[in-house]
Structures are given as structure tokens and as C-alpha cells.
Scaffold this active site. Structure first.
Site, PDB file in Angstrom:
ATOM      1  N   LYS A 125       0.866  -1.179   0.000  1.00 25.86           N
ATOM      2  CA  LYS A 125       0.000   0.000   0.000  1.00 25.86           C
ATOM      3  C   LYS A 125       0.896   1.220   0.000  1.00 25.86           C
ATOM      4  CE  LYS A 125      -4.052  -1.864   2.311  1.00 25.86           C
ATOM      5  NZ  LYS A 125      -4.924  -1.693   3.477  1.00 25.86           N
ATOM      6  N   HIS A 128       1.793   7.046   2.390  1.00 28.55           N
ATOM      7  CA  HIS A 128       1.160   8.328   2.108  1.00 28.55           C
ATOM      8  C   HIS A 128       1.280   9.330   3.247  1.00 28.55           C
ATOM      9  CE1 HIS A 128      -2.315   7.309   4.628  1.00 28.55           C
ATOM     10  NE2 HIS A 128      -2.312   6.108   4.055  1.00 28.55           N
ATOM     11  N   HIS A 131       1.025   8.704   6.976  1.00 29.83           N
ATOM     12  CA  HIS A 131       2.063   8.005   7.734  1.00 29.83           C
ATOM     13  C   HIS A 131       3.131   8.948   8.275  1.00 29.83           C
ATOM     14  CE1 HIS A 131       0.627   4.669   5.032  1.00 29.83           C
ATOM     15  NE2 HIS A 131       0.535   4.110   6.216  1.00 29.83           N
TER      16      HIS A 131
END
Length: 565
Positions: A125, A128, A131
Site C-alpha cells: 500500500k 502516504h 504516515h
RNA sequence: GCGCCCGUAGCUCAGCAGGAUAGAGCGUCCGCCUCCUAAGCGGAAGGUCGCGCGUUCGAAUCGCGCCGGGCGUGCCA
């Protein structure tokens, strides 16, 4: 030992009070004519059974003041302490010199271990903007605890298990191909993930297929495992670019899959300790006594859950690292989850349950709503960092056209701006991401602090003085501007100590800004180079000390300290 | 419904183991580069500290009750 602590010891020595209690009572008065430190005695009135002004008078009379304090004065219920400018300047500057990059640190940790679980990204994933907080707060705490003498273990608890891998395999086999994924990496995986969710809305069967593939991973099916490992290595390779930019490395990447074989122990132990209850086919620990919903550890289909894994991980970490503290830098949404399983660990009879700390922080959202990985609505962290670096390069080209190594400096400053932004307020605040703010270089920002550092470096460079002598006339630093710098530097250790106590990196950020503001004022008002020699020497010593403290502060919150920009 | 968190200047936030006249940055307006980096420095304007009651010599800070917002709330992580 920092200055409030030294003052507290002196007061404690003659009043029979505890220094540890006093040190947190000492404050900096709102006005400089009220002294440099103050001790409000109101809180002591109850224990000492005397009126605050009487206590203040007693303290004032009986305390043998530390060498950096000139006099004490009673004002109402306060004792105001006035530092001896030259002695305080000497004490602070010498402390900075002696300790160098360790200034503001201590040996409180005494080599004990602190585990810090942070960043904890999901495999396959995107890394982004959501985070960012966990990553930079965790990293800052890592350095702050190290500064306080702890040995830190940085753990990236990877999200490398779960049905999303089944979904990815289905999507890959149906619509993807090797070349495309190799080239597009996480972005290609994200596209597949989004495509899966789009198609699954029309075709329920896809979800069954995904579950089947995940089951094959669990059963060590060769093809499934190979794809799983491939996705994982692609992701790790990709995110390492971002971690490199941030200057972050982890001591452990033991994530969810690592604990697969360590969860039966948890269930068995809970069973032995009679904490398990069977309810509708699921096993749980009842927490109604503590006003919490039960903590489910085994689903009715026999699968383990998030809490089971976290308990297993905590047991493993205690065994492996014997931590004095284990921090979980995770968003506040998971507050209940942590309170639940911390309680379970306590009920299991482990006294170290009290050392588990959820370091919660607020959530990041976009102006037009929250992020959604499933719909592909994400802002990559790398994209933000790159944009900041690019903008910095423009600023440098405009303001410092002669600078050598522009790209390297642009990286330090651009990344610094973004990181600083996430570490300037208390953790708990929600953040609406804004390009304007992320790319702002004016005012109390990372670039401002870095700029001040570079400015100190420029002065020291241009002075062309090889060594600033140890002994200098501190009397020459007793003017208000110089003393403001001294006070700000003197306050720095207290801020670091408190930052560790409260797990709040912003306390360090703000303390560094205070040094910068004081130094910039000093720099504007006072000429440093070209003054009469003894004056120049004293001011250079102050500049060198300021540079050192700023550099340390930047390091602690994870920013680089460029010498030119 | 219940639980946790947040509400301070136009905006973003410090201050909240009660304490001295509530601070900063951004934005706005006005000043400062023949002088060590102007990514800087100074000044002005801007606040019923969400509301009410209570505790206290004293409340932005503590308690209770409202109001507004966020998050969570038994088999996702």
C-alpha cells in the site's frame, strides 16, 4: 543536570523539601524584571502549613544560592531568583562547550531499553501523507530517548499480513503483468488494488477468490508465497527511498507475519489464567468491569485478531529486549484498542503492563475529505517531500545563487520543512494537510531554524578565528540581547527532559526556536566580527554555543543542520 | 446512547501537576539591507480563553452541567 534542577537542589538542601518536587515548580517569570527563575510557594502552603509569603521568605533567607544565581527576592508568594549575568553566561556556555552534541542530555536512561513502535506501514500500500506523523514523531522520540541515555529499539511493525494480499494476487493475475508491476512498483500495486475494489462491487465472487488466495499464502503454497514475498520486497525497496530522505533506519522490521507462530502462546496463556470466555463462538477477555467492551482474541472462525497479535508482540518484545518502556506511536483512533489489550496484559499478571504507552496523535485529512486507499485517493509522502525539495531549490537559486551543492542543501531544507511542520504542535491535534503550510519557509519553521544555524556558521567561518579560548570575559555578554540567547540555551535541557517525560517532541522544537529568535535579535543588534578583540571573542563564543545547541535541537527532531543555505 | 479527545486573536497553535499584566507564528498595516546570510529584525492593529454554575485568597488551567466538532464503540487493522 539542568539549571532549574540545580536551583531546586539548592533550595531543597536547606528546606527539607524534595528536589524532584521543586524542580517542576520552578518557572520562568513572565517579565524579565521579575527575575530569571521563580518559585511559586502556594502549593507548598498545604504541606508546610505556613502562608506562602512566609515560606517564600524562609527559602529566600536560608538557601545558599548556586553560583550562577546572584540574589533571591520575595514578591508575594514567590521567590524570584536573579541570575548573575556573567556567571550564568559562563555556566551555560561552558556546559554547551563541554557537552557538545550531548548538551541537554542525561544519563537518566542508564542504558535501559525503550522499544518504539512507529511508522508501521502496510505492505503493498502507498506510503502516504497519513504516515508522516507516526514516522517523524517516532523518530524524534527515538533520538530524544537516546539523548536521555536510553538504548532505543526502533520497530517498524509492518502490516504484512491479511486478505489484502489475496486481493492483490487476484488483481495481479487477472489484470496485471510482471513488467508493469516491476516498473510501476507501489503505484502499479495500488492501481491493481483499486481495480479490485471496483470490480468486486460488480462481482462478489472476486472476494471469495481473494480469500482463497490468502488461505494459500497461509498454507505455504509456493506460487502464493512467491507473489507475497515479491510484493513485500517491492514495497520495502520503494519505501526505503522515503526513509533515506528522512534519514530514518529501523532496528527491526518484525511485523504482523513475524508473529504468526507466536499467537497460540497468547491463547494458551489466557486459557491457563482463566481469562478466556467463549461467546457466540468467539473467544474473548471480558472487560466490563473496567467499563470497556470485551477484547476479542479469537474469531468464531478460529482466526486471530489485531489484539492477539499485539499481545504476542508485546510478550516477544519484553522477552527479547526487556524494555523499560514500550511506546506505540499510533493514531488516537486506536485508543480503545490499546486500552483494551494493555488491560489484558495487566490481567495476565505482568507488572510491566504499566510500561506500555500509547503515544497517540491526531489524524491527517485533506481539505476535501479523508484519504481513502481503496479509491486510490492518496497523496504520497514522497510526492510532498519532492515538491518541498523542488521549491527549496527555487528559493536557493534566487537567494543564494553561488551556493555549491544546491541539490543536497535543497533536500535537507525541503525535507526539513515538511518534517518540522509535523513536529511543531502537540501530537493530539488533527491536521488538515495544506500545501501552503507544508511549503512555508517563513516564521517558526524548519527552514528558519536551519537558516539561523547556517547564519551562525557563516559568522564563525568569516571570523577566521581558529580556536575560541576557554577563558573569556563573560562580563561582555551581560547585555540584554546576549543574555536572552544565554537564557534560551539554558532552558534547552529542561525542554528535552520534559519532551521525553511527555513523549512530546514539539517541546524540543519550540525550545530551539527560542534560541533562534534570541540569536537572530542579538545578531541584528550587535556586531560580532570586527569589534574590539575581547568583545569579538565573547560574542563568537556565544555564537558557537548557539550554533551547537541549534544543531543538537535539529538533530533531536530529525532535521539536518546545513552550514550554508 | 455510552466512552475518549478537541474548543484560546481573522488563520494555525503555545500556555492547562491553579498563580504575577493571556503569548507566538502566519495573514493585514507600517518601518529596517553603503554593515557578519532580509529564509532575517522591529512596531501597530487584533482576545467576553465555547457557554453556565461551582471549588479556591486566586480559574484559560480543577469539578459538574450544557453547546459545537472529531474519533471510537464485540469477531478490520
Amino acid at each position: 543536570m539542568d539549571f532549574p534542577q540545580r536551583l531546586a537542589e539548592a533550595v531543597a538542601a536547606c528546606c527539607g523539601l524534595e528536589a524532584a518536587v521543586l524542580q517542576n515548580m520552578i518557572e520562568i517569570p513572565p517579565e524579565s524584571n521579575m527575575g530569571d527563575f521563580a518559585l511559586p510557594c502556594f502549593r507548598l502552603a498545604k504541606t508546610l502549613r505556613k502562608a506562602p509569603p512566609v515560606i517564600a521568605a524562609d527559602i529566600c533567607q536560608n538557601t545558599s544560592l548556586p553560583d550562577f544565581v546572584q540574589r533571591a527576592e520575595v514578591v508575594g508568594g514567590y521567590v524570584n531568583f536573579y541570575v548573575k549575568p556573567n556567571a550564568y553566561a559562563k555556566a551555560v556556555i561552558q556546559a554547551v562547550r563541554e557537552n557538545g552534541e550531548n548538551y541537554g542530555g542525561s544519563d537518566e536512561g542508564a542504558g535501559r531499553n525503550v522499544c518504539i513502535d512507529y511508522s508501521s506501514i502496510n505492505i503493498a500500500k502507498p506510503f502516504h501523507i497519513g504516515h508522516l506523523s507516526s514516522t517523524v514523531i517516532g523518530h524524534a522520540l527515538y533520538r530524544i530517548y537516546q539523548h536521555m541515555g536510553y538504548n532505543c529499539v526502533g520497530i517498524n511493525h509492518l502490516g504484512d499480513w491479511g486478505t489484502q494480499f489475496g486481493k492483490l494476487i487476484v488483481a495481479y493475475k487477472r489484470w496485471g503483468n510482471k513488467a508493469q508491476v516491476e516498473q510501476g512498483s507501489i503505484r502499479a500495486l495500488l492501481d491493481l488494488y483499486v481495480r479490485f475494489h471496483e470490480e468486486a462491487e460488480k462481482d462478489e465472487y472476486l472476494n471469495d477468490e481473494a480469500r482463497a488466495w490468502f488461505k494459500r499464502i497461509e498454507d505455504n503454497d509456493e506460487e502464493a508465497l512467491e507473489l507475497f514475498e515479491w510484493f513485500k520486497s517491492l514495497t520495502l525497496k520503494e519505501v526505503s527511498r522515503v526513509y533515506d530522505m528522512l534519514g530514518i533506519a529501523f532496528d527491526s522490521y518484525a511485523g504482523e507475519s513475524f508473529y504468526n507462530d507466536k499467537m497460540s502462546r497468547v491463547i494458551e496463556e489466557l486459557e491457563e489464567k482463566h481469562l478466556l470466555k467463549l461467546d457466540n463462538g468467539a473467544y474473548l477477555v471480558d472487560l466490563s468491569e473496567y467499563n470497556m467492551p470485551p477484547c476479542i482474541v479469537l474469531r468464531s472462525d478460529g482466526a486471530t485478531l489485531y489484539a492477539t497479535r499485539d499481545i504476542a508482540a508485546a510478550l516477544y518484545r519484553k522477552d527479547t529486549y526487556d524494555f523499560a518502556k514500550c511506546l506505540y506511536v499510533v493514531a488516537y483512533q486506536q485508543d480503545l484498542h490499546f486500552r483494551q489489550w494493555f488491560k489484558v496484559v495487566e490481567l495476565m499478571g505482568y507488572p510491566w503492563a504499566k510500561d506500555l504507552v500509547h503515544v497517540a496523535f491526531g489524524m491527517v485529512s485533506m481539505q476535501d475529505g479523508t484519504l481513502s486507499t481503496r479509491k486510490g485517493k492518496v497523496l504520497f509522502l514522497e510526492e510532498v517531500l519532492n515538491a518541498a525539495v523542488e521549491k527549496t531549490l527555487e528559493v536557493i537559486t534566487q537567494k543564494s545563487p553561488d551556493l555549491t551543492d544546491k541539490p543536497a542543501v535543497a533536500r535537507q531544507v525541503g525535507v526539513g520543512a515538511v518534517v518540522w511542520n509535523a513536529l511543531y504542535n502537540s501530537r493530539i491535534k488533527d491536521v488538515v494537510f495544506s500545501w501552503d503550510k507544508a511549503l512555508n519557509f517563513d516564521g517558526e519553521t524548519g527552514p528558519y531554524v536551519q537558516y539561523t544555524h547556517a547564519r551562525c556558521c557563516a559568522v564563525l567561518r568569516k571570523a577566521e578565528v581558529a580556536d575560541i579560548p576557554e577563558s573569556l570575559n563573560y562580563e561582555l555578554l551581560s547585555d540584554e540581547n546576549a543574555m536572552r540567547v544565554v537564557r534560551a540555551m539554558g532552558d534547552f535541557p529542561r525542554a528535552v527532559r520534559e519532551a521525553a517525560e511527555k513523549n512530546e517532541p514539539y517541546l524540543v522544537s519550540r525550545a530551539v526556536v527560542a534560541v533562534c529568535q534570541a540569536f537572530n535579535k542579538f545578531y541584528y543588534e550587535q556586531r560580532i566580527i570586527g569589534e574590539e578583540e575581547s568583545v569579538q571573542t565573547a560574542r563568537l563564543a556565544l555564537t558557537a554555543a548557539a550554533r551547537s545547541v541549534i544543531s543538537t535541537g535539529l538533530y533531536l527532531v530529525g532535521l539536518a543542520a546545513p552550514e550554508r543555505m
